[in-house]
Write an enzyme that holds these catalytic residues in place. Structure first.
Site, PDB file in Angstrom:
ATOM      1  N   SER A 169       0.475  -1.188  -0.128  1.00 22.45           N
ATOM      2  CA  SER A 169       0.192  -0.062   0.340  1.00 22.45           C
ATOM      3  C   SER A 169       0.721   1.119   0.016  1.00 22.45           C
ATOM      4  CB  SER A 169      -0.507   0.066   1.161  1.00 22.45           C
ATOM      5  OG  SER A 169      -0.596   0.254   2.532  1.00 22.45           O
ATOM      6  N   ASP A 170       0.389   2.795  -0.279  1.00 24.38           N
ATOM      7  CA  ASP A 170       0.877   3.878  -0.115  1.00 24.38           C
ATOM      8  C   ASP A 170       1.066   3.867   1.193  1.00 24.38           C
ATOM      9  OD1 ASP A 170       2.170   5.835  -0.391  1.00 24.38           O
ATOM     10  OD2 ASP A 170       1.082   6.848  -2.040  1.00 24.38           O
ATOM     11  N   CYS A 171       2.068   5.002   1.824  1.00 21.43           N
ATOM     12  CA  CYS A 171       2.233   4.796   3.018  1.00 21.43           C
ATOM     13  C   CYS A 171       0.892   5.662   3.908  1.00 21.43           C
ATOM     14  CB  CYS A 171       2.596   5.626   3.279  1.00 21.43           C
ATOM     15  SG  CYS A 171       4.396   4.392   2.917  1.00 21.43           S
ATOM     16  N   ASP A 172       0.335   4.625   4.644  1.00 25.40           N
ATOM     17  CA  ASP A 172      -1.073   4.543   5.424  1.00 25.40           C
ATOM     18  C   ASP A 172      -1.953   4.803   4.276  1.00 25.40           C
ATOM     19  OD1 ASP A 172      -1.339   4.610   8.055  1.00 25.40           O
ATOM     20  OD2 ASP A 172      -0.960   6.302   7.977  1.00 25.40           O
ATOM     21  N   SER A 173      -2.388   4.128   3.090  1.00 24.09           N
ATOM     22  CA  SER A 173      -3.525   4.177   2.487  1.00 24.09           C
ATOM     23  C   SER A 173      -4.873   3.437   3.027  1.00 24.09           C
ATOM     24  CB  SER A 173      -2.587   4.260   1.215  1.00 24.09           C
ATOM     25  OG  SER A 173      -2.138   2.821   0.605  1.00 24.09           O
TER      26      SER A 173
END
Ligand SMILES: *[C@@H]1O[C@H](CO)[C@@H](O)[C@H](O)[C@H]1NC(C)=O
Ligand SMILES: *[C@@H]1O[C@H](CO)[C@@H](O)[C@H](O)[C@H]1NC(C)=O
Ligand SMILES: *[C@@H]1O[C@H](CO)[C@@H](O)[C@H](O)[C@H]1NC(C)=O
Length: 766
Positions: A287-291
């Site tokens: 995932s993108d960071c915290d997505s």
């Protein structure tokens, strides 16, 4: 005993920090650890899949949860260290991710030009070579205990809108160039090794339709990109598909935004069906960071965090950048939303990549890249490649007169003006690290001639004219004037899209005032990631030449000077359209359509669909030489064999569905002579475009091949070009189906035009 241990430890640390290399103790399977000796997951002679399955069998569920996130927790019981998955290497080892840090034996790393600049070289072997050098430095830093082996680079989203703050990170607006860049850079990074091994693991991001950060009240955390099936297959998917299928990338990252109402990291059709299913990703999806947190907290896509965790993992996500999955996956299993085997499938993908990287093989020093250390970072050779990449990426936009190149003999003093004239970190753009060192433009020019420096503006925002007088005075005294203007991360960046395309603040006024006062030729250098509307300078006869340098990296100033003084003949071409400012009034950044719409007056995007006036077109770039093309041979007719069972659909639409054609190896060959009629040796990029027959769904023009060649002055070179028919002569219909239109396709190479008639013939397919 405690005292002795501490003493031994500090001695060890002392020893390793002096020795420098191999300071990292083995991540797992330490030969000195008797607890794991002989366990199958440590046995390098077993197939990776068997080792991974063995390890999965030994892990408790709680231990597994700790491995679902970028800050993977240690499993001391099995001799496995903690690991930070997040490192970045967009154009050099970067410290943007927490997995990498500079200092000690590794004070910096080679900072190559920003990707948009390197893309402008159109040199595929350069792209791969940069990847090779970056991964040498990354492996050296891993061996030194200061970096990871999993790099979340490159960014291959289409540079769809000229305002995008992260357009600088990408290879530009053309899907085929972006795909080629992706597969070459990834191959360079991953090492192209036999037997599935990885030098480092690259990651193509951000999947998909992600190209808006924060524009007019809409930001990437809330944006729902509405994308038609046609645009998805025709544009947004193309580079990712090539990255996975040709580049064999070890990872793909899903994005923050939603596509058609579904967060990409929760969409099984995107992750499970497309990336892993259709394209057969051999690697992990992150995932993108915290997505995952973002689609629960910001988008309220699910009612509970447990549903968000379950949706993501069931969609095919294997690793979370951020803590969300470590916190909520247990709850998801407890509520019956997810099974332990779903978690096993995710970990199978991440652990496999770690094993392919050699992380479970014991001592790093015994591995193939184990001898790389501080002596392999910032080497003269690596830094020379950064300089060469900058030279190759510089684009000559205008050269009236010609005003360039300057000559140290005639231009004994040069006024060097502008807010970017003596910059360092500006030259490396974003997602950079700490450079080995810098040559600023002022320093570069000073190597050729005497300079008078007058910045003219305190910074690129240039909010006042206080420093104008000194700059004007300098231009008045010198034999030539070089203005180094443009943007930096305060204007275009992650989180920050631009509002307009003009030079910020009073920059344009400074350029006009200084050029009016200049005694000799005035040269305008634009340092920026995105395009700038410099039509005022294009039309101003006092401005002799305009040069775009992108963000040219640590050696940018030396490369700029080499081009200005003609020791390097510029050969870069724009990888994106330079629009006029007023183009923006008709194009909301939130409209994803690439195609124009004559009903709404929407003009379309990129050279493929927008036909209106531009400041400079995609592919524009001059040289100090002239190159002439002659078509030596090309087929006039081409026949595509089609599965006979589909001959009726072929007849009805006058197209052949790519899946119904026998595509393997179907290509046409051209031979083109390129003659350098100038007096300077130079490199030339041949861009081959095709226009499909009218009445279909295609772009009015599409790049189908490009080749960069070096041609000495007054000589000629024969260049063979092969074009894969199904891949490049196909267009995508409204349902997202790729078809080859039958009829006349028109090829253009510079001024040369050639008509190619494509027909089909039914065959009995087995
Ligand atoms: C977006 O931009 C606005 C105004 O420029 C700013 O106030 C806001 O903090 C930005 N949002 C994000 C998520 O960066
Ligand atoms: C193709 O079209 C012909 C005439 O329109 C028709 O008779 C035939 O059944 C069709 N064949 C297939 C395979 O659909
Ligand atoms: C492409 O880049 C490589 C690596 O710098 C260089 O050796 C080669 O000459 C370049 N090709 C052309 C045609 O300029």
């Amino acid at each position: 005993m405690a005292v002795t241990t501490i003493l031994q430890c500090s001695l060890l640390i002392f020893f390793f920090s002096v020795a420098g290399i191999n300071a990292r103790r083995p991540f797992a399977c330490d030969p000195a650890n008797t607890a794991v000796k002989g366990l199958p997951f440590c046995n390098v002679h077993l197939p990776v899949a068997d080792r991974v399955r063995d390890l999965l069998r030994r892990l408790t569920f709680k231990e597994k949860l700790g491995l679902l996130v970028d800050k993977a927790t240690a499993v001391p019981r099995l001799g496995i260290d903690d690991y930070e998955w997040w490192s970045e290497a967009l154009h050099g080892v970067s410290n943007v991710g927490p997995g990498t840090r500079f200092g000690g034996d590794f004070p910096g790393a080679t900072a190559f030009p920003q990707v948009i600049t390197t893309a402008a070289s159109f040199n595929t072997s350069l792209w791969e070579e940069i990847g090779r050098v970056v991964s040498d430095e990354a492996r050296a830093m891993f061996n030194g205990g200061v970096a990871g082996l999993t790099y979340w680079s490159p960014n291959i989203n289409i540079f769809r809108d000229p305002r995008w703050g992260r357009g600088q990170e990408t290879p530009g607006e053309d899907p085929i160039v972006a795909g080629e860049y992706a597969s070459r850079y990834v191959r360079g990074l991953q090492g192209n090794l036999p037997g599935d091994r990885l030098k480092v693991a690259a990651c193509c991001k951000h999947y998909t339709a992600y190209d808006l950060d924060n524009w007019s009240g809409t930001n990437r955390f809330h944006f729902n990109a509405k994308v038609s099936k046609q645009e998805m297959v025709d544009t947004f998917e193309v580079p990712f598909r090539q990255c996975v299928m040709q580049g064999k990338v070890a990872s793909v990252m899903c994005s923050y935004n939603q596509v058609n109402g579904i967060p990409t990291c929760a969409d099984p059709r995107l992750l499970r069906d497309t990336i892993r299913g259709a394209w057969r990703l051999n690697g992990y999806i992150v995932s993108d960071c915290d997505s995952v947190g973002v689609f629960y907290d910001n988008q309220h896509y699910t009612a509970t965090p447990e549903e968000a965790a379950a949706d993501a993992i069931k969609a095919g996500l294997d690793l979370d950048c951020g803590p969300f999955l470590a916190l909520h996956t247990q709850g998801a299993v407890d509520r019956g939303l997810l099974k332990e085997t779903d978690v096993d499938s995710a970990l199978f993908n991440t652990l496999t990549v770690q094993m392919r990287l050699g992380m479970f093989d014991g001592e790093p020093s015994s591995q193939i890249f184990g001898n790389l250390g501080p002596q392999d970072v910032c080497t003269p050779g690596n830094q020379e490649l950064a300089l060469e990449a900058a030279r190759q990426g510089i684009v000559l936009l205008k050269n009236h007169g010609p005003s360039l190149p300057l000559s140290p003999r005639r231009h004994r003093t040069v006024a060097v003006i502008g807010p970017n004239s003596d910059v360092t970190v500006t030259m490396i753009g974003n997602y950079a690290g700490i450079a080995c060192g810098y040559t600023t433009p002022l320093q570069g020019i000073s190597r050729y001639t005497k300079t008078i420096h007058g910045p003219g503006c305190p910074n690129v925002e240039c909010r006042n004219a206080h420093l104008f007088d000194d700059a004007i005075h300098a231009a008045h005294q010198a034999d030539a004037t070089v203005l180094i203007m443009g943007l930096d991360q305060s204007i275009e960046a992650e989180f920050k899209d631009r509002d307009g395309l003009l030079l910020p603040g009073y920059q344009q006024e400074l350029v006009s005032k200084v050029s009016a006062a200049s005694k000799g030729p005035t040269i305008l250098v634009i340092m920026s990631g995105g395009p700038v509307d410099v039509s005022f300078a294009e039309h101003d006869p006092r401005i002799g030449a305009i040069v775009w340098v992108g963000y040219p990296g640590q050696a940018g100033g030396a490369a700029i000077a080499d081009v200005l003084f003609g020791t390097h003949n510029p050969g870069g071409k724009l990888p994106m359209t330079w629009y006029h400012q007023n183009y923006l009034t008709k194009v909301p950044m939130t409209t994803m359509d690439m195609r124009s719409n004559h009903v709404t007056g929407y003009p379309g995007r990129t050279y493929r669909f927008y036909k209106g006036p531009v400041v400079y077109p995609f592919g524009h770039g001059l040289s100090y030489s002239n190159f002439i093309h002659t078509l030596v041979s090309a087929p006039k007719m081409f026949t595509v064999p089609v599965d006979g069972r589909h001959k009726n659909t072929t007849a009805a639409t006058n197209t052949v569905r790519v899946t119904h054609a026998k595509c393997g190896g179907l290509s046409i060959g051209l031979q083109v002579d390129v003659r350098n009629v100038g007096s300077k040796d130079g490199s030339h990029t041949m861009l081959v475009y095709s226009t499909p027959p009218v009445g279909h769904w295609g772009p009015h023009k599409q790049l189908v091949a490009f080749a960069k060649v070096h041609v000495p002055a007054r000589t000629q070179l024969r260049v063979p070009i092969n074009i894969h028919v199904c891949k490049f002569f196909s267009v995508v219909d409204k349902s997202g189906i790729r078809r080859i239109p039958m009829g006349q396709h028109s090829l253009h190479i510079g001024d040369v035009k050639h008509l190619l008639s494509i027909q089909s013939t039914p065959l009995g397919f087995e």
